[in-house]
Design an enzyme around this catalytic site. Structure first.
Site, mmCIF file in Angstrom:
data_model
loop_
_atom_site.group_PDB
_atom_site.id
_atom_site.type_symbol
_atom_site.label_atom_id
_atom_site.label_comp_id
_atom_site.label_asym_id
_atom_site.label_seq_id
_atom_site.Cartn_x
_atom_site.Cartn_y
_atom_site.Cartn_z
ATOM 1 N N TYR A 18 0.845 -1.199 0.000
ATOM 2 C CA TYR A 18 0.000 0.000 0.000
ATOM 3 C C TYR A 18 0.882 1.253 0.000
ATOM 4 O O TYR A 18 0.666 2.174 -0.786
ATOM 5 C CB TYR A 18 -0.914 -0.016 1.221
ATOM 6 C CG TYR A 18 -1.840 1.158 1.322
ATOM 7 C CD1 TYR A 18 -3.075 1.152 0.690
ATOM 8 C CD2 TYR A 18 -1.481 2.294 2.049
ATOM 9 C CE1 TYR A 18 -3.934 2.240 0.779
ATOM 10 C CE2 TYR A 18 -2.326 3.382 2.142
ATOM 11 C CZ TYR A 18 -3.548 3.344 1.506
ATOM 12 O OH TYR A 18 -4.390 4.425 1.587
ATOM 13 N N HIS A 22 1.520 4.171 -3.065
ATOM 14 C CA HIS A 22 1.319 5.605 -2.863
ATOM 15 C C HIS A 22 2.609 6.399 -3.059
ATOM 16 O O HIS A 22 2.565 7.544 -3.507
ATOM 17 C CB HIS A 22 0.697 5.870 -1.486
ATOM 18 C CG HIS A 22 -0.779 5.638 -1.492
ATOM 19 N ND1 HIS A 22 -1.327 4.378 -1.366
ATOM 20 C CD2 HIS A 22 -1.809 6.493 -1.642
ATOM 21 C CE1 HIS A 22 -2.646 4.482 -1.436
ATOM 22 N NE2 HIS A 22 -2.974 5.743 -1.605
ATOM 23 N N TYR A 41 -3.593 16.268 1.218
ATOM 24 C CA TYR A 41 -4.126 14.913 1.330
ATOM 25 C C TYR A 41 -3.130 14.087 2.140
ATOM 26 O O TYR A 41 -1.968 13.968 1.779
ATOM 27 C CB TYR A 41 -4.313 14.313 -0.055
ATOM 28 C CG TYR A 41 -5.259 13.134 -0.142
ATOM 29 C CD1 TYR A 41 -5.508 12.312 0.947
ATOM 30 C CD2 TYR A 41 -5.900 12.844 -1.324
ATOM 31 C CE1 TYR A 41 -6.368 11.242 0.853
ATOM 32 C CE2 TYR A 41 -6.768 11.777 -1.434
ATOM 33 C CZ TYR A 41 -6.995 10.978 -0.344
ATOM 34 O OH TYR A 41 -7.852 9.914 -0.440
ATOM 35 N N TRP A 76 -7.466 3.476 -10.454
ATOM 36 C CA TRP A 76 -6.750 3.461 -9.169
ATOM 37 C C TRP A 76 -7.464 2.548 -8.178
ATOM 38 O O TRP A 76 -6.841 1.748 -7.486
ATOM 39 C CB TRP A 76 -6.624 4.875 -8.613
ATOM 40 C CG TRP A 76 -5.847 4.930 -7.330
ATOM 41 C CD1 TRP A 76 -6.355 4.976 -6.066
ATOM 42 C CD2 TRP A 76 -4.430 4.912 -7.176
ATOM 43 N NE1 TRP A 76 -5.332 4.999 -5.136
ATOM 44 C CE2 TRP A 76 -4.143 4.960 -5.804
ATOM 45 C CE3 TRP A 76 -3.364 4.860 -8.076
ATOM 46 C CZ2 TRP A 76 -2.849 4.958 -5.294
ATOM 47 C CZ3 TRP A 76 -2.077 4.864 -7.572
ATOM 48 C CH2 TRP A 76 -1.826 4.910 -6.200
#
Length: 105
Positions: A18, A22, A41, A76
């Site tokens: 993960y 990113h 974000y 995504w």
């Protein structure tokens, strides 16, 4: 500036992947986020729980519509489904927004 927060779960053993994904976020995804007015974000992790937060300079509704109607976001989400689970709000087509119960500016 409106704020948006969401939560999701990592699948077992998927944290490193993960994070890697990113760290290598697609340029077209960052372009979509910028065009949607999404800034600052940030995603946190505790165990298998994910908590995301962003500021929506054009408003949360605008950001939700920009994401929900984007083929980049669809790709995504498909790319991420083997490492995480997120419930999607059928009304907005994006993550459920957490209810804000406290704010200190």
């Amino acid at each position: 500036m409106e704020r948006f927060a969401w939560k999701a779960k990592l699948l077992p053993g998927a944290k490193a992947e993960y994070i890697r994904r990113h760290n290598e976020i697609w340029p077209e995804m960052t372009e979509l986020l910028n065009n949607a007015g999404i800034h600052n974000y940030t995603i946190w992790c505790m165990g298998d729980e994910l908590f995301g937060y962003y500021e929506a300079e054009k408003g949360v509704d605008f950001a939700a519509k920009a994401q929900a109607g984007s083929p980049v976001v669809d790709r995504w989400n498909e790319y991420m489904k083997d490492v995480m689970r997120m419930e999607i709000d059928p009304q907005t087509g994006t993550a459920y927004q957490l209810e804000q119960v406290f704010f200190h500016p």
